[in-house]
Write an enzyme that holds these catalytic residues in place. Structure first.
Site, PDB file in Angstrom:
ATOM      1  N   GLU A 248       0.785  -1.411   0.011  1.00 35.20           N
ATOM      2  CA  GLU A 248      -0.069   0.011  -0.067  1.00 35.20           C
ATOM      3  C   GLU A 248       0.860   1.319  -0.028  1.00 35.20           C
ATOM      4  OE1 GLU A 248      -2.516  -0.045   3.382  1.00 35.20           O
ATOM      5  OE2 GLU A 248      -3.667  -1.762   2.728  1.00 35.20           O
TER       6      GLU A 248
ATOM      7  N   CYS B  67      -0.311  33.243  11.248  1.00 35.60           N
ATOM      8  CA  CYS B  67      -0.144  34.078  12.531  1.00 35.60           C
ATOM      9  C   CYS B  67       0.229  33.013  13.489  1.00 35.60           C
ATOM     10  CB  CYS B  67      -1.336  34.790  12.889  1.00 35.60           C
ATOM     11  SG  CYS B  67      -1.139  36.061  13.964  1.00 35.60           S
TER      12      CYS B  67
ATOM     13  N   TYR C  87       0.865  14.195   0.611  1.00 37.78           N
ATOM     14  CA  TYR C  87       0.889  15.078   1.956  1.00 37.78           C
ATOM     15  C   TYR C  87       1.208  16.151   1.983  1.00 37.78           C
ATOM     16  CZ  TYR C  87       1.051  10.002   3.089  1.00 37.78           C
ATOM     17  OH  TYR C  87       0.698   8.532   3.346  1.00 37.78           O
TER      18      TYR C  87
HETATM   19  N1  LLP Z   1      -1.357   2.259   4.611  1.00 36.40           N
HETATM   20  C1  LLP Z   1      -1.881   2.516   5.715  1.00 36.40           C
HETATM   21  C2  LLP Z   1      -2.927   1.655   6.407  1.00 36.40           C
HETATM   22  C3  LLP Z   1      -1.408   3.629   6.189  1.00 36.40           C
HETATM   23  O1  LLP Z   1      -2.029   4.134   7.166  1.00 36.40           O
HETATM   24  C4  LLP Z   1      -0.470   4.653   5.392  1.00 36.40           C
HETATM   25  C5  LLP Z   1      -0.100   5.875   5.912  1.00 36.40           C
HETATM   26  C6  LLP Z   1      -0.157   4.190   4.104  1.00 36.40           C
HETATM   27  C7  LLP Z   1      -0.660   2.639   3.855  1.00 36.40           C
HETATM   28  C8  LLP Z   1       0.654   4.851   3.140  1.00 36.40           C
HETATM   29  O2  LLP Z   1       1.906   5.246   3.773  1.00 36.40           O
HETATM   30  P1  LLP Z   1       3.264   5.707   3.047  1.00 36.40           P
HETATM   31  O3  LLP Z   1       3.607   4.755   1.737  1.00 36.40           O
HETATM   32  O4  LLP Z   1       2.583   6.969   2.177  1.00 36.40           O
HETATM   33  O5  LLP Z   1       4.442   5.924   3.758  1.00 36.40           O
HETATM   34  N2  LLP Z   1       1.440  12.646   6.689  1.00 36.40           N
HETATM   35  C9  LLP Z   1       2.567  11.974   7.072  1.00 36.40           C
HETATM   36  C10 LLP Z   1       2.259  10.638   6.402  1.00 36.40           C
HETATM   37  C11 LLP Z   1       1.441   9.824   7.259  1.00 36.40           C
HETATM   38  C12 LLP Z   1       1.080   8.342   6.892  1.00 36.40           C
HETATM   39  C13 LLP Z   1      -0.197   7.619   7.410  1.00 36.40           C
HETATM   40  N3  LLP Z   1      -0.639   6.364   6.901  1.00 36.40           N
HETATM   41  C14 LLP Z   1       3.901  12.614   6.225  1.00 36.40           C
HETATM   42  O6  LLP Z   1       3.639  13.620   5.434  1.00 36.40           O
HETATM   43  O7  LLP Z   1       5.035  12.121   6.505  1.00 36.40           O
END
Ligand code: LLP
Length: 406
Positions: free
Chosen positions: A265, A338, A367
């Site tokens: 994922e 602010c 993100y």
């Molecule tokens: N699957 C599940 C169940 C997840 O909770 C997440 C991310 C992903 C897949 C995908 O993860 P990735 O491959 O994008 O690392 N906002 C944060 C990242 C939060 C990720 C939350 N869950 C940032 O900007 O680093």
């Protein structure tokens, strides 16, 4: 840090800002497609699916490209399911990975035939009550967590996610009680790894659990695949090595047990590098010996630096040609919000800027817009796509004041 560079080597930043306004998210279709393909080719195991984690970016035009590349999607909310279906994903290509969701959200997925993953005994009960006899996926908390920041570690003893290993016996009882079949297991240990060891260890553990669930047909190892935000320092994740190790693990398991569908994922890996955020420098000042460069990008537009102290490369693109000169001391790049914490870059060596110069924040496809807000009643920016044939297309208009209150 580069001084004066075209956006994706293709078009001048000022031309884009003049046409579409500032700030502006810009995406490159070729890079997006390339990253989709890299993930699809991670392993050659036949029953392998890449499920794009859409929370990273849900722009429907980008989702359409991702669908066209043959990826499936996960969803965290009815909003994400809705957008994914708008992009043409059929329900069989969507998985709802809920966390603390109300029964109505599960019902939204059930009504559309979308497969659900539950991540607590209590949510399993809720699903059992509203949809007895259904197939269900369990999100496991394997006790191993990883990630670039405490806030994005999504497994292990200190997180809210997943069903603990000790609770699996009770999960089987609940499923039996409601005549549900546990057909899938998933987990996500955390976000942003550049070495695959923990991901592999967790995958091995999840397969070990799958061995004790004869009804499981699908095992999903989650996302977390990192990208090198620090261009000069960090090395790319070695996908060839990780793919080989993962493949060996799966083949060994399948030989002993049974064929099973494998899913991953990725969110960030798919979209991060295909996006940049453009803005304009609005003010320059010296505050008690600290050098501040003010710009129109605040944490309402890009929250990662403020929320996780994340590093993004920054390029300055002068309004007219100048010779490169760096400030005598590291500078702070600050936004218009602010709050004193509204700083995009702390103590960074930056070139001498002028009001009207453009800045480009790199690797903001994941993100970025997805976490942007209307804080301080500021408007969400536009998004444009540079297509493979270099055409530029508005894929979401900027908000107007009326969007704040119609
Ligand atoms: N699957 C599940 C169940 C997840 O909770 C997440 C991310 C992903 C897949 C995908 O993860 P990735 O491959 O994008 O690392 N906002 C944060 C990242 C939060 C990720 C939350 N869950 C940032 O900007 O680093």
């Amino acid at each position: 840090m580069v001084y004066g560079q075209k956006v994706f080597g293709k078009i001048d930043a000022h031309t884009l800002l003049d046409e579409y306004g500032s700030p502006l998210y810009v995406y490159d279709e070729s890079i997006l497609r390339q990253r989709c393909r890299e993930m699809k080719n991670l392993i050659s195991y036949q029953d392998f699916k890449v499920s794009y984690s859409a929370k990273a970016n849900t722009n429907v035009e980008l989702l359409r490209i991702i669908r066209d590349e043959g990826l499936d999607v996960d969803a965290m909310s009815p909003g994400e399911m809705y957008l994914e279906m708008k992009a043409g994903f059929t329900p069989d290509r969507i998985m709802f990975v809920g966390n603390n969701v109300p029964a109505e959200e599960m019902q939204y997925a059930i009504d559309r035939g979308i497969y659900i993953s539950v991540d607590s005994l209590s949510q399993l009960e809720t699903l059992g009550r509203i949809h007895p006899g259904s197939n269900v996926c369990l999100r496991i908390n394997p006790g191993i967590g990883a990630g670039h920041h405490e806030k994005v570690i999504t497994a292990g003893k200190k997180t809210k996610f997943g069903i603990a290993i000790d609770d699996l016996k009770e999960a089987r009882n609940i499923a039996r009680h409601y005549n549900m079949t546990i057909t899938g297991l998933n987990h996500h240990i955390g976000s942003l790894f550049l070495e695959g060891d923990e991901y592999l260890a967790a995958a091995e553990e999840l397969l070990g659990i799958a061995a004790t669930f004869p009804t499981v047909e699908m095992v999903d190892f989650g996302g977390g695949f990192g990208i090198p935000y620090r261009h000069q320092v960090e090395k790319r994740l070695d996908l060839i090595r990780l793919g080989q190790q993962l493949e060996a693990l799966i083949k060994e398991w399948v030989a002993v047990h049974r064929p099973v569908q494998i899913r991953i994922e990725p969110g960030r890996y798919i979209v991060a590098e295909s996006g940049v955020l453009l803005g304009r420098i609005t003010a320059i000042k010296e505050n008690y010996g600290n050098h501040f460069i003010g710009c129109d990008i605040g944490f309402n537009t890009l929250i990662r630096p403020v929320m996780y102290d994340s590093y993004h490369e920054i390029t300055v693109i002068p309004a007219e040609p100048r010779t490169y000169k760096e400030y005598q001391q590291p500078a702070f790049l600050a936004g218009p919000i602010c709050e004193s914490g509204d700083i995009l870059a702390h103590g960074r060596p930056l070139p001498v800027c002028q009001e009207g110069d453009a800045i480009m924040i790199h690797d903001t496809g994941a993100y970025g817009y997805a976490m942007a807000s209307n804080y301080n009643s500021r408007l969400l920016p536009a998004e444009v796509l540079i297509s493979q044939d270099r055409n530029i297309r508005l894929i979401r208009p900027a908000q107007t004041l009326e969007d704040l209150w119609p």
